[in-house]
Motif scaffolding. Structure first.
Motif, short mmCIF file in Angstrom:
data_model
loop_
_atom_site.label_atom_id
_atom_site.label_comp_id
_atom_site.label_asym_id
_atom_site.label_seq_id
_atom_site.Cartn_x
_atom_site.Cartn_y
_atom_site.Cartn_z
N GLN A 6 29.84 61.70 19.33
CA GLN A 6 30.17 60.75 18.27
C GLN A 6 28.92 60.02 17.77
N SER A 28 34.41 73.52 13.85
CA SER A 28 35.43 73.71 12.83
C SER A 28 35.60 72.46 11.97
N LYS A 51 38.42 71.13 11.37
CA LYS A 51 39.36 70.26 12.10
C LYS A 51 38.62 69.40 13.12
N ALA A 52 37.65 70.00 13.82
CA ALA A 52 36.88 69.22 14.81
C ALA A 52 36.08 68.12 14.12
N HIS A 55 36.88 66.67 11.32
CA HIS A 55 37.87 65.67 10.91
C HIS A 55 38.27 64.79 12.09
N ASP A 56 38.43 65.39 13.26
CA ASP A 56 38.81 64.63 14.46
C ASP A 56 37.71 63.63 14.84
N HIS A 57 36.45 64.04 14.72
CA HIS A 57 35.35 63.14 15.02
C HIS A 57 35.33 61.96 14.04
N LYS A 106 37.90 60.67 12.48
CA LYS A 106 39.01 59.79 12.83
C LYS A 106 38.66 58.93 14.04
N ALA A 107 37.96 59.54 15.01
CA ALA A 107 37.56 58.79 16.20
C ALA A 107 36.55 57.70 15.84
N ASP A 152 41.61 58.25 2.22
CA ASP A 152 42.38 59.50 2.20
C ASP A 152 42.44 60.08 0.79
#
Length: 206
Positions: free
Chosen positions: A8, A38, A40-41, A43-45, A47-48, A59
Motif C-alpha cells: 500500500q 490485475s 481488480k487488485a 482497485h482493491d488497493h 479501496k484500502a 465513483d
C-alpha cells in the motif's frame, strides 16, 4: 492514519509521484500495469488506501484519485533562483551585482533543469509590445551566446556598464538590440556581452 502495508505504501508513493510528474492522477489500469497485477487488485488497493484516509476517489469518474494523506501529498521539487538587481528594459542602467533575494520556484516551470538560472527585475517599457512590462521579473538561462531573435539580457559598450533586455539581432559585424516598442529605436553596437536568454516571465498582479 492507520498503518499501511508495504504494498500500500508503494501504491500510494506511485500515485503521488505520478501526479507530481503529469499533473493528473493515474487510472486504475495505469496502477495495474505499473505493478504488474490485475485491474481488480489495483482497485482493491485503492479501496484500502481510501479506507485508511490516504486517498479519495469519485465513483464513475476516471483519474479521480486525490491524495489526502499528508505523508503522500505530491510535493513539487523546488529551486532557488537569485534575483540580481534591476534590469533596464529601456536605456541601459547600472546593474547591481549583489543578490537581492532568492526566488523559490517549482523546478517544473523551467524548460531545462540542468541549466543555471538567474532573475532580474524589468524596468521600463521598451518590451511592452511582446507583453514584458515594468516590474516584471525576468527569469533567464545563464549563457554567453544567443541566436538571432532571442530575448537577451546584455551589457552594451566596451565598459559593460549596464544591462538591458532586448531582442538580439547580429548582422554584418554589428549587433542590434531591438526593443518591442514602436516608439523606441534599436541600440546598434559592436560590443555586446550576453548574460542570459529569457526563459520565463513572472508578474505580480497584487
Amino acid at each position: 492514519m492507520r498503518e499501511l502495508t508495504e504494498r500500500q505504501k508503494e501504491v500510494a508513493s506511485f500515485i503521488s509521484k505520478f501526479i507530481q510528474k503529469k499533473n493528473y492522477a493515474p487510472s486504475v489500469r495505469d496502477i495495474a500495469e505499473h505493478f504488474n497485477f490485475s485491474v481488480k487488485a489495483a482497485h482493491d488497493h485503492l479501496k484500502a488506501l481510501e479506507a485508511k484516509n490516504v486517498i479519495k476517489t469519485t465513483d464513475g469518474i476516471s483519474r479521480s484519485i486525490e491524495i489526502i494523506g499528508e505523508d503522500y501529498s505530491p510535493r513539487a521539487e523546488m529551486i532557488d533562483i537569485p534575483v540580481i538587481g534591476t534590469i533596464a528594459a529601456g536605456l541601459p542602467l547600472m546593474s547591481e551585482q549583489n543578490t537581492e533575494y532568492l526566488l523559490n520556484l517549482p523546478i517544473s516551470m523551467l524548460p531545462n533543469t540542468h541549466s543555471t538560472y538567474f532573475a532580474l527585475k524589468v524596468r521600463g517599457e521598451s518590451m511592452i509590445e511582446i507583453g514584458i512590462f515594468d516590474g516584471d521579473i525576468a527569469i533567464l538561462k545563464k549563457c554567453e551566446t544567443a541566436n538571432s531573435g532571442d530575448i537577451v539580457a546584455a551589457s552594451v559598450g566596451e565598459d559593460e556598464q549596464g544591462i538591458t533586455l532586448k531582442g538580439y539581432y547580429p548582422s554584418n559585424g554589428n549587433i542590434e538590440l531591438r526593443p518591442a516598442n514602436s516608439s523606441m529605436g534599436s541600440i546598434i553596437t559592436r560590443s555586446c556581452r550576453v548574460f542570459g536568454k529569457l526563459s520565463l516571465l513572472i508578474r505580480n498582479y497584487a
